[in-house]
Design an enzyme around this catalytic site. Structure first.
Site, short mmCIF file in Angstrom:
data_model
loop_
_atom_site.label_atom_id
_atom_site.label_comp_id
_atom_site.label_asym_id
_atom_site.label_seq_id
_atom_site.Cartn_x
_atom_site.Cartn_y
_atom_site.Cartn_z
N MET A 21 10.92 21.50 -14.81
CA MET A 21 11.87 22.62 -14.83
C MET A 21 11.30 23.78 -15.63
SD MET A 21 15.38 20.43 -15.37
CE MET A 21 14.55 19.22 -16.44
N GLN A 74 1.86 20.84 -12.20
CA GLN A 74 2.42 21.40 -10.97
C GLN A 74 1.91 22.82 -10.71
OE1 GLN A 74 6.56 23.02 -10.30
NE2 GLN A 74 6.82 21.11 -9.16
N CYS A 104 10.96 25.37 -5.42
CA CYS A 104 11.60 26.31 -6.35
C CYS A 104 12.39 27.36 -5.57
CB CYS A 104 10.56 27.01 -7.23
SG CYS A 104 11.29 28.21 -8.36
N GLY A 206 18.30 14.95 -7.66
CA GLY A 206 19.54 15.71 -7.56
C GLY A 206 20.77 14.95 -8.02
#
Length: 328
Positions: A21, A74, A104, A206
């Site tokens: 994140m 990433q 994203c 999620g």
């Protein structure tokens, strides 16, 4: 014993892993998650193009501390040539795997054709994946994607098949479209459909906020592991709890208020150590607010986090938390 996830010979001990994140999963947060037994952690997303052109901040994002679990870096971008060049630089940092961001939803990312915009251009996404695989020196490569771009473009199965053919080792799917961002609830069928369509491991992502949620997702979708995002920022011990649940062990109780505040102070101190006190305390404001979740007087305590400027402020916040929650 629960079967471990194997990524081309890379064994992940815990099937609960930390989501990458931006703005939150820095070197300190990754260390916290690792201490609570996250199967792997991933860097904040690094621009493939900026990395190639020598951007200092991009290199800093890849730095990490010693860790128990696995660690991935990433990359994001839109040009296969950028990824080829960047992958060779990433190898200098000796990650356990390289992840490609195709999920994203941020406007500044998708406007340039990167992130979840690649859900609309699966041929380009395949070229990018192949570029990384071909230059990764045998290190496992993964792709993080979404369900699709919007309800008219549900491309997760198509994209999953193409990146598998390009040599990607595993896939993570956030079960929402780009248009949905982070609401409403996830569509677990999209994870299930991707799992049925490919032969490589699939990680579901999620709305996982408890061990029960993790078990439900694995049972329903058949996914190989669970990726935790926002919930881990306020409750990093969720990784250990999920691992215990999956292994049929007794699940640890929630930490005490004192234990939570001790962790918060460690977190803030490390942010200051890495960034200096001025910038470290700015970063600590948002992170501290997350630690207030579920506490008595949480709204007032979150308000106090907005004015954190020094380590002494942080210590006073902790005192206020303990005072408000002394009888909890």
């Amino acid at each position: 014993m629960v079967k471990k996830m194997n990524l081309n010979g890379l064994v992940i001990e815990n099937k609960a892993v930390l989501a990458p994140m931006a703005g939150f999963c820095d070197i300190v947060m990754r260390k916290v998650a690792d201490e609570y037994d996250a199967g792997f952690t991933v860097s904040e997303m690094v621009s493939a193009r900026a990395l190639y052109y020598g951007d200092k901040k991009s290199r800093q994002l890849m730095e990490t501390w010693e860790h128990k679990g696995k660690y991935g870096i990433q990359l994001f971008g839109f040009d296969p040539v950028d990824f080829k060049r960047a992958t060779k630089i990433v190898l200098e940092y000796k990650p356990d795997f390289i992840d490609i961001n195709m999920g994203c939803p941020a406007p500044k990312i998708v406007t340039n054709g990167a992130g979840s915009a690649l859900m609309k251009n699966t041929d380009l996404a395949r070229e990018i994946a192949k570029s990384v695989v071909d230059n990764a020196n045998g290190i496992p490569v993964s792709v993080k994607m979404r369900k699709g771009w919007d309800d008219e473009c549900i491309s997760c199965v198509e994209l999953a098949k193409k990146v598998e053919a390009a040599g990607v080792n595993f896939i993570t799917i956030h079960a929402r479209t780009r248009k949905e961002m982070y609401h409403p609830g996830i569509d677990m069928d999209s994870i299930k459909n991707v799992k049925k369509a490919v032969n490589i491991p699939v990680i579901g992502n999620g709305d996982i906020v408890s061990p029960e949620d993790a078990i439900k997702m694995i049972d329903y979708t058949g996914c190989d592991a669970i990726m935790i995002g926002r919930e881990a920022l306020s409750r990093p011990w969720i990784f250990k709890q999920i691992d215990q649940a999956l292994k049929g062990l007794v699940i640890d109780k929630e930490p005490t208020i004192e234990e939570k505040m001790s962790l918060l102070m460690w977190h803030i101190e490390k942010l200051c150590e890495v960034n200096g006190e001025v910038l470290g305390m700015k970063k600590a404001r948002g992170q501290s607010a997350l630690y207030m979740k579920g506490l008595r007087g949480a709204a007032h305590l979150r308000y106090l986090t907005n004015s954190l400027s020094t380590l002494e402020d942080a210590k006073n916040l902790v005192k206020e938390v303990l005072k408000e929650n002394s009888n909890v």
